[in-house]
Scaffold this motif. Structure first.
Motif, PDB file in Angstrom:
ATOM      1  N   LEU A  10       0.821  -1.213   0.000  1.00 17.25           N
ATOM      2  CA  LEU A  10       0.000   0.000   0.000  1.00 17.25           C
ATOM      3  C   LEU A  10       0.858   1.268   0.000  1.00 17.25           C
ATOM      4  CD1 LEU A  10      -3.148   0.102   0.169  1.00 17.25           C
ATOM      5  CD2 LEU A  10      -2.768   1.188   2.362  1.00 17.25           C
ATOM      6  N   LEU A  11       1.891   1.274   0.841  1.00 14.34           N
ATOM      7  CA  LEU A  11       2.751   2.463   0.883  1.00 14.34           C
ATOM      8  C   LEU A  11       3.431   2.657  -0.472  1.00 14.34           C
ATOM      9  CD1 LEU A  11       4.332   2.438   4.453  1.00 14.34           C
ATOM     10  CD2 LEU A  11       2.482   3.827   3.559  1.00 14.34           C
ATOM     11  N   GLY A  12       3.744   1.544  -1.150  1.00 17.40           N
ATOM     12  CA  GLY A  12       4.340   1.642  -2.484  1.00 17.40           C
ATOM     13  C   GLY A  12       3.398   2.343  -3.442  1.00 17.40           C
ATOM     14  N   VAL A  13       2.131   1.917  -3.440  1.00 17.27           N
ATOM     15  CA  VAL A  13       1.141   2.516  -4.343  1.00 17.27           C
ATOM     16  C   VAL A  13       0.977   4.007  -4.034  1.00 17.27           C
ATOM     17  CG1 VAL A  13      -1.287   2.544  -4.978  1.00 17.27           C
ATOM     18  CG2 VAL A  13      -0.102   0.369  -4.689  1.00 17.27           C
ATOM     19  N   LEU A  14       0.825   4.338  -2.747  1.00 21.25           N
ATOM     20  CA  LEU A  14       0.624   5.745  -2.371  1.00 21.25           C
ATOM     21  C   LEU A  14       1.846   6.585  -2.751  1.00 21.25           C
ATOM     22  CD1 LEU A  14      -1.149   5.362   1.071  1.00 21.25           C
ATOM     23  CD2 LEU A  14      -2.146   5.929  -1.137  1.00 21.25           C
ATOM     24  N   ASN A  15       3.011   5.991  -2.589  1.00 18.27           N
ATOM     25  CA  ASN A  15       4.235   6.672  -2.987  1.00 18.27           C
ATOM     26  C   ASN A  15       4.229   6.983  -4.472  1.00 18.27           C
ATOM     27  OD1 ASN A  15       6.622   7.668  -1.929  1.00 18.27           O
ATOM     28  ND2 ASN A  15       6.997   5.727  -0.875  1.00 18.27           N
ATOM     29  N   ALA A  16       3.776   6.001  -5.265  1.00 18.73           N
ATOM     30  CA  ALA A  16       3.734   6.190  -6.714  1.00 18.73           C
ATOM     31  C   ALA A  16       2.772   7.324  -7.062  1.00 18.73           C
ATOM     32  CB  ALA A  16       3.315   4.888  -7.391  1.00 18.73           C
ATOM     33  N   ILE A  17       1.624   7.381  -6.377  1.00 18.90           N
ATOM     34  CA  ILE A  17       0.658   8.447  -6.653  1.00 18.90           C
ATOM     35  C   ILE A  17       1.286   9.814  -6.401  1.00 18.90           C
ATOM     36  CG2 ILE A  17      -1.504   9.492  -5.881  1.00 18.90           C
ATOM     37  CD1 ILE A  17      -2.575   6.711  -5.385  1.00 18.90           C
TER      38      ILE A  17
END
Ligand SMILES: Nc1ncnc2c1ncn2[C@@H]1O[C@H](COP(=O)(O)OP(=O)(O)O)[C@@H](O)[C@H]1O
Ligand SMILES: [Mg+2]
Lengths: 312, 388
Positions: free
Chosen positions: B211-218
């Motif tokens: 999840l943190l990876g996805v939010l980071n990408a955003i």
């Protein structure tokens, strides 16, 4: 009374505690010793179900410890750990009041209990109650940690290396205080340590753990005279045995008839202290006086030498 | 008494000297779009006003250069700033010919340099005084109150920025409302969703990394691109989900702006919740379980209060970031102060740009000071040892 029956704990392939059975008598102090990683903490935490055993059974006063939810069980059992684990955002009084509050005691009863415990632990309630943990010394924090564990008057108190973070002088005092408190509340204490000195000082019975198994469960004296395995012997330390043996007995049980010259020793002192005084003062015997100052007899170098060799 | 020199003070004095004597104080334009003519302090102000301002600036420069008590530095900085604020209003009155409503007077580089130099002096003095959080907020209220009083009194009415405002008073407040709604609303949504998600991430390690990876990408998607990406799905929802269009969900407008700001806000909130919870002492957690707290009691009574200052730091990051980012919302019809900025850029009317930019900066500044004060009040000072 705590009855541990055939308790085993496995994490995946590794067995951390293997088929341990112990019966712990009420109102006694049982110390679990062993090297680091031998499973002491895991065994202790299975008593209050912070860790669920893989197999086996634990009964408290005859009742299976799984007969009520884990958190309710834990409210009835005191728990104190190394580094005290006080809540940094709550005052000393609030910390101690935690379990009584969870149990829904009324305000007046909680306040009275907090004051009683602080006084018992030689901390002035008015001065220390409103402080935060970081405003206390290490020894004071540790005392508050134990006070919190005792707040709901549990019959059983579990302690995991509670004095591990204290320096030697404060630790010795904390151990004596613990014994006094244990007498006062008649609590059954199970305490984990890797310090043999501490084990012999506190224990009514010692359980030695090695690689997940209890290899000997006996009184300190039995253990010193008849260590079950080489491991137990090495844990005690061959060179320390005579001194430990003298350290756990009071002068009262070594009194011989007759008298001796010089300053007397109290019958409540340990035999090790008597030996030390004899050697330091170069005498062959010391007069012994009882608590009321009455002369009881003498304690001699020869008599102590016999006892230190386990032949009494 | 030995006189000693303050290093930062020398720079401040040099800036002030440049701003007062070399750079123009105000710009005069015959109408809104023609090029301006620069006016120095002595040209822009009546002699008495010019003398007062110069005296204040010189006094401030002397106080700044010498090692002086912080409270004196703060006092002279604030009083000189006040003199400047009133002076620029006086300049507008002095430079504008009577009965002329086309002429425009605005602050020029010298004014801004002076503002910066004195702001620096004030900030430095405040830092050294180390006021408590409450005092800092009171200071902020004082400054905002002063600005409000000057605005109400009409002192600045002659300035071109206020003339831009006068023509748009209604839209100004409507856009201000939209701006605050976008920034605060998306923050509120991100907090309501982000904190529970953070708690979940803390408990479930496998969820955390993904999840943190996805939010980071955003976070790495540029804002304009994110608006663009959102147009299609929101447009689709507006058409296909009954009732969606009725509550204002459309491909362009406030909805995609809100969603984009919300998505940007999630990472700081979730990440700070995770970091805050991870920072809770292991012993405190173990003791909490060991003495019989349920998972929820431990979360609410121990973990959350201990993690709160860190979570609040995340909220502060988001709020300041959102107040700035909400300006971009105007590009896709989302409203907010950005409307004036982009209109101004389109018409090359600098004053209109400022009408959007200045309130945004003031808002962000206010939010930062208030939340910093809250964070400090929520963080217990564990080093401070009470005398026994
Ligand atoms: N949750 C766990 N998962 C896997 N292994 C564990 C866990 N808890 C403890 N162990 C392992 O069990 C062994 C015994 O641990 P512990 O009971 O803490 O020993 P002690 O308290 O005697 O030092 C250690 O090797 C430790 O690594
Ligand atoms: Mg351990």
């Amino acid at each position: 009374m705590i009855e541990i029956e055939g308790i085993t704990k496995r994490y995946g392939e590794t067995t951390v505690v293997r088929d341990v059975s112990l019966t712990i008598a009420p109102r006694t102090v049982t110390v679990i010793v062993g090297t680091s990683g031998s499973g002491k903490t895991t065994l202790l935490r299975m008593i209050n179900r912070l860790v669920e055993p893989t197999s086996g059974k634990i009964r408290l006063d005859g009742e299976d410890n799984r007969s009520l939810p884990g958190y309710e069980l834990r409210r009835r059992i005191g728990y104190a750990i190394q580094g005290h684990g006080l809540f940094p955002h709550r005052t000393v009084a609030q910390n101690i009041a935690t379990v009584p509050t969870l149990l829904g005691w009324d305000r007046a009863r909680i306040d009275a209990k907090v004051a009683e415990l602080l006084t018992l632990f030689q901390l002035d309630p008015a001065a220390f109650g409103p402080r935060y943990p970081h405003e206390l010394s290490g020894g004071q924090q540790q005392r508050v940690g134990v006070a919190r564990a005792l707040a709901a008057e549990p019959k059983v108190l579990l302690m995991d290396e509670p004095f591990g973070a204290l320096d030697p002088i404060i630790r010795a005092k904390a151990q004596d205080d613990l014994l006094a408190i244990q007498k006062h509340f008649e609590t059954t204490i199970v305490l984990v340590t890797h310090d043999m000195e501490e084990a012999f000082h506190l224990a009514d019975r010692i359980a030695v753990m090695d690689k997940g198994e209890v290899v000997q469960y006996a009184t300190p004296a039995e253990m010193l005279v008849k260590p079950a395995t080489g491991f137990v012997e090495s844990l005690i330390g061959a060179g320390e045995r005579p001194f430990r043996l003298l350290a756990i007995e009071a002068v009262a049980s070594a009194v011989e008839p007759g008298t001796a010259e010089g300053e007397a020793i109290s019958s409540a002192a340990s035999q090790r202290e008597a030996l030390s005084t004899l050697l330091w003062s170069g005498r062959k015997a010391l007069p012994v006086v009882g608590p009321d100052g009455v002369l009881l007899g003498k304690v001699s170098l020869d008599g102590l030498a016999q006892r230190a060799a386990g032949r009494s | 008494m030995q006189l000693r020199v303050d290093k930062l003070g020398v720079i401040i004095a040099a800036l002030a000297a440049y701003g007062a004597f070399l750079a123009p104080f105000a710009t005069f334009r015959a109408n809104r779009i023609v090029a301006g003519e620069a006016r120095s302090i002595s040209e822009a102000l009546p002699p008495v006003w010019a003398a007062i301002i110069l005296l204040f600036v010189i006094a401030a420069a002397i106080v700044a250069v010498l090692k002086t008590p912080s409270s004196l530095r703060l006092a002279i900085a604030f009083s000189t700033l006040a003199a400047l604020a009133l002076g620029i209003g006086a300049a507008a009155g002095h430079l504008t010919p009577p009965e002329n409503s086309y002429a425009r007077v605005s602050p020029a580089s010298g004014f801004w340099v002076l503002l910066f130099a004195l702001g620096l002096l004030a900030a430095d003095a405040l830092t050294r005084l180390r006021p408590s959080p409450l005092v800092r907020v009171l200071f902020l209220c004082g400054v905002l109150g002063f600005i409000a009083a000057v605005l109400m009194s009409g002192t600045w009415d002659g300035l071109s920025l206020l003339k831009e405002y006068a023509g748009r008073a209604d839209t100004f407040w409507a856009e201000a409302g939209k701006h605050v709604m976008l920034a605060l609303g998306s923050l509120a949504a991100a907090t309501i969703i982000g904190i529970p998600v953070g708690v979940l991430c803390h408990r479930v390690t496998r969820l955390r990394d993904g999840l943190l990876g996805v939010l980071n990408a955003i976070q790495t998607i540029p804002s304009i691109a994110l608006f663009g990406i959102l147009i299609a799905p929101l447009g689709w929802i507006a058409i296909h989900v009954p009732g969606a269009a009725a509550i204002g969900i459309r491909g362009i407008g406030a909805a995609p702006a809100f969603v984009a700001l919300f998505l940007y806000s999630l990472l700081p909130v979730v990440a700070n919740t995770v970091v805050g919870l991870a920072g809770v002492p292991r012993e405190a957690n173990d003791a909490a379980r060991g003495i019989g707290m349920t998972d929820f009691q431990r979360l609410a009574g121990i973990e959350f209060p201990l993690a709160f200052p860190v979570i609040l730091t995340g909220i502060r990051i988001v709020l300041v970031q959102n107040i700035g980012l909400a300006t971009i919302a105007a590009l896709i019809g989302g409203g907010g102060f950005g409307v004036f900025v982009f209109q101004g850029v389109g018409q090359t009317a600098m004053d209109l740009v400022l009408l959007g930019a200045v309130p945004t900066v003031v808002l962000a500044f206010t939010a930062a000071i208030v939340l910093d004060a809250l964070i400090e009040m929520a963080t217990p000072n564990r080093n401070q040892v009470q005398s026994a």
